[in-house]
Design a protein around this motif. Structure first.
Motif, PDB file in Angstrom:
ATOM      1  N   PHE A 251       0.841  -1.197   0.000  1.00  6.82           N
ATOM      2  CA  PHE A 251       0.000   0.000   0.000  1.00  6.82           C
ATOM      3  C   PHE A 251       0.872   1.242   0.000  1.00  6.82           C
ATOM      4  N   GLN A 252       0.483   2.210  -0.837  1.00  7.19           N
ATOM      5  CA  GLN A 252       1.144   3.514  -0.864  1.00  7.19           C
ATOM      6  C   GLN A 252       0.067   4.592  -0.865  1.00  7.19           C
ATOM      7  N   ALA A 253       0.336   5.623  -0.117  1.00  9.56           N
ATOM      8  CA  ALA A 253      -0.592   6.747  -0.070  1.00  9.56           C
ATOM      9  C   ALA A 253      -0.468   7.562  -1.362  1.00  9.56           C
ATOM     10  N   GLU A 254      -1.361   8.530  -1.489  1.00 10.12           N
ATOM     11  CA  GLU A 254      -1.369   9.385  -2.676  1.00 10.12           C
ATOM     12  C   GLU A 254      -0.031  10.116  -2.793  1.00 10.12           C
ATOM     13  N   GLU A 255       0.495  10.211  -4.032  1.00  9.65           N
ATOM     14  CA  GLU A 255       1.757  10.890  -4.360  1.00  9.65           C
ATOM     15  C   GLU A 255       2.970  10.201  -3.734  1.00  9.65           C
ATOM     16  N   TYR A 284       0.949  -0.827 -14.488  1.00 12.90           N
ATOM     17  CA  TYR A 284       0.231  -2.083 -14.723  1.00 12.90           C
ATOM     18  C   TYR A 284       0.045  -2.870 -13.422  1.00 12.90           C
ATOM     19  N   PHE A 285       0.951  -2.681 -12.477  1.00  9.74           N
ATOM     20  CA  PHE A 285       0.944  -3.502 -11.270  1.00  9.74           C
ATOM     21  C   PHE A 285       0.228  -2.776 -10.139  1.00  9.74           C
ATOM     22  N   HIS A 286      -0.566  -3.533  -9.409  1.00 13.64           N
ATOM     23  CA  HIS A 286      -1.338  -2.966  -8.309  1.00 13.64           C
ATOM     24  C   HIS A 286      -0.430  -2.423  -7.210  1.00 13.64           C
ATOM     25  N   TYR A 287       0.690  -3.083  -6.952  1.00 10.14           N
ATOM     26  CA  TYR A 287       1.575  -2.685  -5.864  1.00 10.14           C
ATOM     27  C   TYR A 287       2.412  -1.456  -6.207  1.00 10.14           C
ATOM     28  N   THR A 288       2.415  -0.993  -7.454  1.00 13.55           N
ATOM     29  CA  THR A 288       3.241   0.169  -7.813  1.00 13.55           C
ATOM     30  C   THR A 288       2.425   1.342  -8.351  1.00 13.55           C
ATOM     31  N   LYS A 289       1.128   1.193  -8.501  1.00 10.00           N
ATOM     32  CA  LYS A 289       0.353   2.276  -9.110  1.00 10.00           C
ATOM     33  C   LYS A 289      -0.577   2.984  -8.121  1.00 10.00           C
ATOM     34  N   GLN A 290      -0.619   2.522  -6.868  1.00  3.51           N
ATOM     35  CA  GLN A 290      -1.604   3.087  -5.945  1.00  3.51           C
ATOM     36  C   GLN A 290      -1.321   4.552  -5.627  1.00  3.51           C
TER      37      GLN A 290
END
Length: 1828
Positions: A251-255, A284-290
């Motif tokens: 999970f990554q927050a915005e920005e 393309y990847f969920h873990y890098t685009k959040q």
């Protein structure tokens, strides 16, 4: 004094402000005790009433004096409080661009968000070895202090770097490690420091990520221990990591972004080796685009991936392991894309053949069905049975994410483990320096488990920090023996107990995790029940039952309970782990095997160090009876244990603190947000340090500093010889309250504010003194001004009155003159008008009368002409009529008379016939006769009168006749003229008719012509006007062109001259660079030679030798030495029997790395041999093509070459035989290693020694023969080359064959490896430089030619343009310009030719160097050392002979050579020789010995003597190389020996200044040019050693004498300093002053003069010394803020003037030494000039041409007022300077290279001393030498 007394009018205070935190204000009236309101005025001019707190009556904090603002150390501030700290940091950061500040023992580092040029190697060298307080604050200063304390105190050190995310912790830690790596170096060849630095890219890629606050935020804490050996060189490192933020993986927050490594993989997906990973774009990847921010500005992830892989390779992670790591990381990305479909509320499923899961299973090497099953199910175990339960979609997603986090955490631990293994050293660690890069105190809107752990760690670190600060304060007080009073400081132990004690937060959390149905809510209730209202540090939020508040040391933090249990348990399903463990991919099970072998965090190794790769996130070792879900301890428990272990480590070391501050949240460069800064200062403990310091005695002065600063407050009678008592007496008078200060042993301790009070008193006294001085000076100036004004007023009045009188008299004269002028003017005007009228009237009358007269005259003329014409016509007509009438009348008369006559005749005939008739006639006749008689008488009278008249008439007639004749003639002529006129009239009439016709035609033509003329005139006028305009334009163009031509010619001339000068300078610089490179190579060779000797000595010490003796020099060393010195190591004769072959045991510990390097070098030589063979083949082909042209060849030459070739073959065979014998002997020794056999005195030993001696002699003889043959071949090659290329090819072939033969000799090849590399490097550099020079010359010639053509073309165009107008002047001027330009071009061509001559001269010098290198290369091919020949007779044809007389020589026996070297070189005392004997005596003696050997034609003796001399000098310099006198003495003698070899060489260039007697002393047989080069190289090495010696002597003196010592006492006072005291500027005992430097310079100069050193060489040494002084002084000035003041600039200029005076006294002003001080002079001037206006900026830019832009800006930023009367430099002024200097192209380097050595030259300096007059003193012990 009371604090309230300081609140007087105009005192400045700080008041709270909601926006700026603190705002400055000024008191408008004095404060009196009891006042409730302060009258203040803000800086913007607004008045304010500040209400005091009625309870505390606390006054606002006072503001420090301006001179204390911007201090390096916050503890130097007189008032220590929050606003003062904040303001000081802001001023340093914003105005001075300084990011580092000391706060006691803490270094505060503010992130500039900009790359600064303050971390280069020059800065590292500047801080190396310096005391921490002597330089400006820097991370390097902290690192140096840690390194120094480690070496001094024998205690491990720690550097604790803390701060918020984005504050620059990682960068600070990185620079600290770089400093250790640079300063300490590596103890082995493995480059450990590079590996330590290489760990950073790896850890950043897997542990750093982009957050909203930082693009490269470390999401884990790490503690790196850098290990050192006993010599304090890096041997290895170890890394411990703390609390990796695993949640960021899923999970990554915005920005924000995930860890960098994932984006680096996606950016490199196109690489061939990554095709199997099936990666794509990060979106393309969920873990890098959040986070929605996959790219960081300015960062190329693909390049970063390359750096990461290179770092992995450097640290020993193989490519297969790297691909395994990338495979696992790619699997994690694909795992994140696995989707679940809900069947119902309690179960879910994965779509069949789900691509992401398929790829994940393929990459991980696991079964698809198993992984798909256990992602959607879990196993539950009870006491009796086990069953499988499906999970809901939400739980499945959480389980997937937990698995991804677990895989990444284990991979992270595995990488850390391998990094530690790569950094681990087998050498025993003596000490270490730890660098702790850990997160700072964090508080967000939502704080969870991670923030709780981070703040817990910071509480522990703050406690350790407080205790350390408290301990230091206590030690300081005890050391100074002042009464110790307990300082109350904040103890955060209750907060720590609340977290970690029994029934604390962590304990309750672990307990709740063990409950089957434990939840966050129940845990929160337990917290409330346990601590609420029982612990003052624990609170409950009003509106929440799922949160709690803890009062930390920095701030209150509200934690949300949600997620605490899950994160603490860190649950991963065991079945999923088992599936991964069963993977076919070998790396994956290895990650989870480490889990089972992990050591408990509470355990430690015997040494107290944690094992490599242990991290706090690893689980504990499982016990056999545990269930699978209890296989590890909780995260909180692990973190607490690792934190305790960290604190134990830190407490066992000496800590150094670096607090990183984030200036703003927007990453703006050099932008300071006061609110954020205050938050961090409170959180990081800086303000607590200030509070602890302020609670005691924060200001500390030594007695000497106090006396120097406050001497102005003392009266003369107060000054005693005892400084301590003086200070006590003064303080008792100045400060009545004795509690405000304490007297220590060496320092005076002051309470907070007392120094400000003293500064106020000092400033008031200085101000009063200034006012009095100003009053007196101003009064004197005003009196002087008044007297000048009075005198000037009187003078002005006198001159004004005189001027007025003169003006009045002049007015009167001018009035009278004006009246007269008016009278005459009016008269003149009237007369002029009358004259004009009269003249006009007369003119009119004249014209009119003339006109009338002319008309009348014309009329009269016409009438007269008409009358004449009429007269003539009428006369002619009358005559014609008259003649006609007369003719008719006559004819009528004739007819009538004929008729009458006929009648008379007829009548007479009748009368005659009658008588009467007769009678009548007779009567009538008588009358008639009488009448006739009377008539006759009358007629006679008349006749007489008539006769008289007739005479008169005749006379008159004659005159009249003459007149008439003339008239007739005139008439005839008139008649003729009339006829002619008539004819003319007729012709004229005809012409008039014609003319009338022509006139009519002409009139018509005239009309047309007039029309055309008018038109033409109009056109002509237009044309003329246009031509005039064109002419004007042409003139302007001509003038412009002339000006352009002139400017262009001038510019071309200047450009050409500039280019020629630049080219000359460039060539000189290139030559100097070549000299510098060559001398550096010599220096490196000398260093390697010394290193070789040291290693040989160490090996000798390692081998037990029964009797000490001189060992035979290793063949490699002797060969290397002989290559440069044409000599071999010849030992002393008396030591010869003690030589022995090194036993075979010595060869056993072979250095494999050296052996591999030698093998590599042999391979390179083979490649070089092949390239030479190819070149030789090419030249042979050219020779064959040229063979037809060269058929004649002397047979004698071929015979000689054939003989030499046979001779060489014979020598080679002998060499092979000797080599075989030597190998057999070595083999025999190897087989028999018993000490009896190899001991000295044993038969085998003696046989071996004899055989080795004979073999050595034979080998030397053979090698010298080969060398002689080589020299002969080279000379023959040079002689034949212009005529016969074939001979050259033959020589080359012979040389190549010889090289090939010698290449087979491995022993000789190894001996020449190092030297050949040096020679080839030199040759390649010279060749490349030569080619670059030729290319530059060709390009310059081409430019010159193109400029010439362009110039000619422009001249032709100009000539054509200027020839258009017809003016000859323009053409003449143009021709003149062309001629002038031609002449100028000719002058330029002459200058160019002169420059070409200079270039050719320089080329010749380069060719000499190239020839020397070529000869050295040939010497390598021959592989013969000239000093190895002993007794073999040599053909005399090889050495040129000269027949000369022999005088001024010294003779010695061959066996006395070693004795000569020993007495004259090895054991000679320079001081006695310099004082008592002539300068250069050893050189003269040696040369006279060489002359005698030359006289005897004994080349072996010449070579042996020269070789022994050179080796002897090297031995002396190696033994006593730190003694300046010794090095100077032998530099002088080496140069004199070199000059003697030149002066007496017989070459014409060196014989110009010789006397005839000296010319007779020239060498007669040998040409020693090669040895001259060897001696020149030796002199260069000695010169460089001399520079190093004097640099080591001067280095400790320079900063103290040039900067710190006050040469002019009282100019600059000592400012208050902080905890880190600087070196005192007061000249204490043992302190270096400027006089110390000058005395040392005098010592150097006198020693060099006593030794007879060449004046030019002395100048070069002095120039080098002054460069060192200037560079070191300027470098320290640029790194010391306290030195950048007006008074210090005056001190520096005075010191420089003293150095210049020294140069003048020594007559060395033309040595170039003063120019080396120019940067320092300009820096001092920069400190003193005005720095306000644009004119000042322009003056600074033009003045500081020797300083770089970075140096100018740095000095301006560092400029600090020492007194209140000075002003600071405004930021706008510095920006103006930067703007003006932006186009200047100079080096960005801040510091000067203090280690730079100018290339040295040895100008020829012949001696006037006659050799035969030299006497040898008996004190030298040379009685065995006899004069010849």
């Amino acid at each position: 004094m009371a604090a309230s007394e300081l609140y007087t009018k105009y005192a400045r205070v700080w008041i709270p402000d909601p926006e700026e935190v603190w705002k400055s204000a000024e008191l408008l009236k004095d404060y009196k005790p009891g006042d409730k309101v302060l009258q203040l005025r803000l800086e913007e001019g607004k008045d304010l009433e500040y209400c005091l707190d009625p309870k505390t009556k606390e006054l606002p904090p006072l503001r420090n004096p301006d001179i204390l603002v911007g201090e390096n150390d916050l503890t130097a501030l007189s008032y220590l409080h929050e606003p003062a700290v904040l303001h000081n940091l802001r001023v340093r950061f914003i105005d001075s661009k300084l990011i580092y500040t000391y706060c006691g023992i803490v270094l505060v580092a503010i992130n500039p968000y900009e790359q600064l040029p303050i971390y280069g190697e020059d800065i590292i060298n500047a801080y190396s070895g310096q005391n921490m307080g002597d330089m400006d604050p820097h991370i390097f200063a902290v690192a140096e202090e840690a390194y120094k304390q480690m070496a001094r105190d024998e205690r491990n050190q720690s550097i604790i770097v803390s701060g918020e995310s984005g504050a620059g912790k990682t960068v600070s830690a990185k620079y600290a490690m770089r400093y250790f790596a640079t300063v300490s170096g590596s103890a082995s060849e493995a480059n450990v420091e590079e590996k330590v630095l290489a760990s950073n890219p790896i850890m950043e890629s897997i542990g750093n990520a982009k957050t909203t606050r930082n693009d490269n935020s470390s999401r884990f804490g790490k503690y790196i221990e850098i290990g050192f050996d006993k010599r304090y060189r890096i041997i290895g490192a170890n890394m411990r990591t703390y609390l990796l933020e695993k949640s960021r993986v899923v999970f990554q927050a915005e920005e924000e972004r995930n860890y960098h490594i994932f984006y680096q993989l996606c950016a490199s997906a196109a690489l061939p080796e990554f095709k199997t990973l099936r990666l794509g774009n990060a979106n393309y990847f969920h873990y890098t685009k959040q986070g929605g921010s996959p790219v960081i500005d300015g960062i190329d992830d693909a390049k970063e991936m390359v750096n990461t892989r290179q770092a992995c390779t450097l640290l020993g992670i193989s490519d297969s392991y790297q691909m395994g790591i990338f495979r696992i990381l790619a699997g994690i990305l694909h795992l994140g894309n696995v989707e679940f479909a809900a069947r119902d509320s309690d179960s879910c499923t994965i779509p069949p053949k789900h691509d992401p899961l398929t790829i994940f299973c393929d990459l991980m090497g696991v079964e698809y069905e198993e992984m798909a099953h256990w992602l959607c199910h879990r196993k539950l175990a009870t006491a009796t049975e086990t069953y499988i339960k499906p999970v809901s979609k939400l739980h499945a997603i959480n389980a997937r994410d937990a698995l991804a986090k677990h895989i990444y955490a284990n991979l992270f631990n595995w990488i850390v483990d391998h990094v530690n293994k790569a950094l681990h050293s087998t050498v025993k660690q003596h000490s270490f320096i730890g660098v702790l890069d850990i997160y700072g105190f964090e508080t967000f809107e939502i704080n969870s488990f991670e923030q709780f752990c981070i703040n817990y760690a910071n509480e522990k670190l703050q406690q350790q920090f407080n205790m350390h600060v408290f301990k230091l304060e206590q030690e300081e007080y005890m050391k100074e023996q002042i009464p110790w009073t307990l300082i109350d400081f904040y103890d955060n132990q209750p907060c720590i107990n609340l977290i970690e004690a029994k029934m604390g937060v962590l304990d309750l959390l672990d307990e709740e995790c063990k409950m089957p149905k434990g939840s966050d809510d129940t845990w929160a209730q337990k917290l409330y029940n346990t601590h609420l209202n029982k612990c003052a540090l624990f609170e409950k939020p009003r509106l929440s039952n799922k949160a709690f508040i803890i009062k930390h040391f920095a701030d209150k933090v509200e934690y949300q309970c949600e997620g605490f249990l899950e994160k603490n348990k860190d649950t991963v399903y065991e079945e999923q782990i088992k599936v991964l463990k069963s993977s076919k991919f070998k790396l994956l099970p290895e990650l989870f095997q480490d889990e089972e072998k992990v050591i408990s965090p509470t355990s430690a190794t015997s040494s107290g160090r944690v094992p490599l790769s242990r991290t706090p996130v690893k689980p504990a070792k499982a016990r056999p009876g545990q269930t699978s879900k209890e296989h590890k301890k909780t995260v909180g428990h692990q973190f607490r244990n690792s934190l305790h272990l960290l604190m134990e480590t830190l407490n066992a070391t000496t800590p150094h603190y670096v607090r990183c501050i984030k200036p703003n949240d927007f990453k703006f460069p050099f932008t300071f947000d006061e609110k954020r800064a205050v938050q961090q200062l409170r959180a990081c403990g800086v303000l607590e340090t200030i509070r602890i310091s302020a609670a005691g005695f924060p200001s500390r002065w030594t007695y000497q500093e106090f006396f120097s600063r406050y001497r102005v407050l003392m009266k003369q009678k107060d000054v005693l010889s005892d400084r301590k008592q003086t200070c006590k007496n003064v303080l008792e008078k100045l400060i009545l309250d004795k509690d405000k200060y304490q007297f220590g042993k060496t320092k005076i301790f002051f309470r907070a504010g007392q120094v400000a009070y003293l500064e106020k008193i000092r400033a008031d006294k200085l101000r009063a003194a200034c006012i009095r001085i100003q009053k007196t000076i101003r009064g004197w100036l005003m009196r002087k001004k008044y007297m000048r004004m009075r005198k000037a007023a009187i003078t002005i009045q006198r001159y004004v009155r005189g001027y007025q009188a003169r003006c009045y008299a002049k007015f009167l004269r001018r009035t009278r003159a004006a009246i007269i002028i008016q009278k005459f003017q009016r008269m003149y005007v009237v007369r002029k008008r009358y004259q004009c009228m009269r003249d006009a009237t007369i003119a009119l009358q004249a014209l009119l009368r003339g006109y009338l007269v002319r008309n009348k005259y014309q009329m009269m003329l016409r009438e007269h002409k008409s009358i004449i014409i009429q007269k003539h016509v009428r006369g002619w007509l009358a005559r014609v009529h008259y003649h006609r009438t007369l003719k008719a009348i006559v004819y009528l008369q004739c007819c009538y008379r004929r008729m009458m006559a006929k009648r008379e005749l007829k009548k007479l005939k009748i009368e005659a016939r009658s008588v009467e008739r007769y009678k009548k006639l007779h009567i009538g006749l008588e009358n008639k006769i009488m009448q006739l008689q009377r008539k006759i008488d009358e007629q006679n009278k008349e006749y007489k009168s008539l006769l008289e008249k007739m005479n008169n008439l005749e006379i008159t007639y004659s005159t009249e006749t003459e007149k008439l004749r003339s008239d007739v003639e005139r008439l005839r002529m008139s008649e003729e003229e009339a006829k002619n006129a008539t004819n003319r009239v007729l012709s004229l009439q005809e012409e008039i008719a014609k003319l009338r016709k022509e006139l009519q035609q002409t009139q018509t033509e005239k009309k047309t012509i007039e029309e055309w003329a008018d038109k033409y005139k109009h056109e002509t006028e237009q044309l003329v006007s246009e031509l005039k305009e064109q002419n004007t334009l042409l003139k302007t163009e001509k003038e412009e062109l002339n000006r352009r031509i002139h400017d262009q010619a001038k510019e071309i001339t200047e450009t050409m001259e500039k280019k020629l000068v630049e080219e000359t300078k460039q060539l000189e610089l290139d030559l100097n660079d070549e000299r510098l490179r060559y001398q550096n190579l010599l220096n490196e060779f000398s260093r390697l030679e010394e290193r070789y000797d040291d290693l040989k000595d160490e090996m000798n010490l390692m081998v037990s030798i029964p009797k000490p003796g001189h060992k035979r020099t290793d063949s490699t060393h002797s060969s290397n030495e002989s290559e440069y010195t044409f000599s071999s190591e010849i030992t002393e004769a008396e030591d010869l029997p003690l030589r022995m072959e090194e036993p075979s045991e010595k060869k056993a510990p072979l250095d494999m790395s050296l052996f591999l390097k030698l093998q590599k070098r042999v391979t390179e030589l083979e490649q070089e041999k092949q390239s030479l063979q190819d070149e030789l083949d090419r030249k042979e082909e050219q020779a064959l093509r040229a063979k037809a042209k060269e058929e004649e060849r002397p047979p004698i030459r071929g015979a000689e070459l054939e003989y030499e070739s046979l001779k060489r073959q014979e020598l080679e065979s002998e060499n092979k035989k000797l080599k075989n014998e030597l190998n057999e002997l070595q083999k025999a020794l190897t087989e028999t290693r018993s000490p009896e056999v190899t001991a000295p005195g044993a038969p085998a030993y003696r046989v071996l020694l004899d055989q080795l001696t004979s073999v050595s002699e034979e080998l030397e003889v053979r090698k010298e023969e080969v060398l002689i043959l080589r020299s002969q071949l080279v000379s023959q090659k040079e002689a034949i080359q212009p005529k016969e290329d074939k001979n050259t090819m033959t020589d080359s072939t012979i040389l190549l064959e010889d090289v090939q033969k010698m290449k087979d000799k491995g022993e000789i090849a190894q001996a020449y490896i190092g030297l050949k590399e040096t020679n080839r490097l030199l040759e390649s550099q010279l060749q490349s430089q030569k080619k670059s020079h030729e290319n530059e010359l060709e390009s310059l010639r081409g430019e010159i030619q193109s400029l010439k053509e362009e110039n000619n073309r422009q001249q032709q165009l100009l000539a054509q343009n200027l020839q258009l107008p017809p003016e000859a002047r323009i053409e003449a001027s143009l021709q003149h310009e062309i001629t002038r330009l031609t002449n100028e071009n000719l002058d330029l061509m002459e200058q160019l030719e002169k420059q070409d001559k200079t270039v050719r001269k320089l080329k010749k010098q380069l060719k000499v160097f190239a020839k020397k290198i070529g000869e050295l290369e040939v010497g390598q091919m021959e592989n013969i050392s000239p000093g190895q020949i002993i007794d073999e007779p040599i053909r005399p044809v090889n050495i040129p002979r000269k027949e000369k007389d022999f005088q001024g020589m010294l003779e010695y026996k061959k066996e006395d050579e070693q004795k000569l070297v020993k007495n004259l070189i090895l054991e000679l005392k320079p001081r006695g020789v310099a004082v008592n004997l002539i300068p250069g005596l050893p050189a003269y003696i040696l040369f006279m010995c060489v002359r005698h050997a030359d006289y005897l034609n004994d080349d072996q003796k010449v070579r042996s003597l020269l070789t022994s001399t050179i080796n002897g000098i090297k031995k002396v310099l190696k033994k006593r190389g730190d003694d300046f006198e010794t090095v100077s003495f032998w530099l002088s003698n080496t140069c004199r020996f070199l000059h003697c070899l030149k002066q007496y060489s017989g070459e014409e260039g060196f014989m110009k200044h010789n006397t005839p007697r000296q010319n007779e002393h020239c060498l007669t047989n040998f040409d020693l040019a090669e040895y001259r080069q060897v001696l020149s190289d030796l002199a260069i090495q000695i010169y460089q050693q001399l520079v190093r010696v004097l640099e080591n002597i001067l280095q400790p003196m320079i900063v103290s004498g040039m900067l710190e010592h006050e040469t002019i006492q009282g100019v600059s006072g000592v400012k208050p300093t902080g905890l880190r005291k600087r070196t005192s500027s007061i000249a204490d005992e043992g302190t270096y002053t400027l006089d110390s430097i000058i005395r040392q310079l005098n010592s150097f100069h006198s020693v060099m003069c006593q030794h007879g050193m060449d004046p030019e060489l002395i100048k070069q040494v002095v120039k080098q010394m002054f460069y060192i002084i200037g560079a070191v002084t300027l470098n320290n000035l640029l790194l010391r803020k306290d030195m950048c003041s007006w008074s210090k600039g005056m001190q520096i200029r005075y010191n420089v003037s003293q150095l210049e005076e020294w140069l003048r006294d020594k007559n060395l002003m033309n040595s170039g030494a003063k120019e080396t001080l120019e940067p320092l002079i300009q820096a001092a001037q920069l400190l003193q000039v005005k720095k306000k206006t644009d004119e000042d900026a322009e003056a600074i830019c033009s003045m500081c041409n020797a300083l770089t832009t970075a140096q100018i800006v740095k000095v301006l930023n560092l400029y600090t007022p020492v007194n209140e009367f000075e002003e600071r430099v405004l930021v706008s002024f510095i920006r103006t300077i930067q703007l003006r200097l932006r186009d200047r192209k100079d080096s960005p380097q801040l510091l000067m290279d203090a280690k730079h050595i100018f290339p040295v030259t040895f100008p020829f300096n012949p001696s006037s001393l006659a050799l035969e007059t030299i006497q040898i003193p008996a004190s030298l012990g040379l009685g065995f030498i006899s004069r010849v």
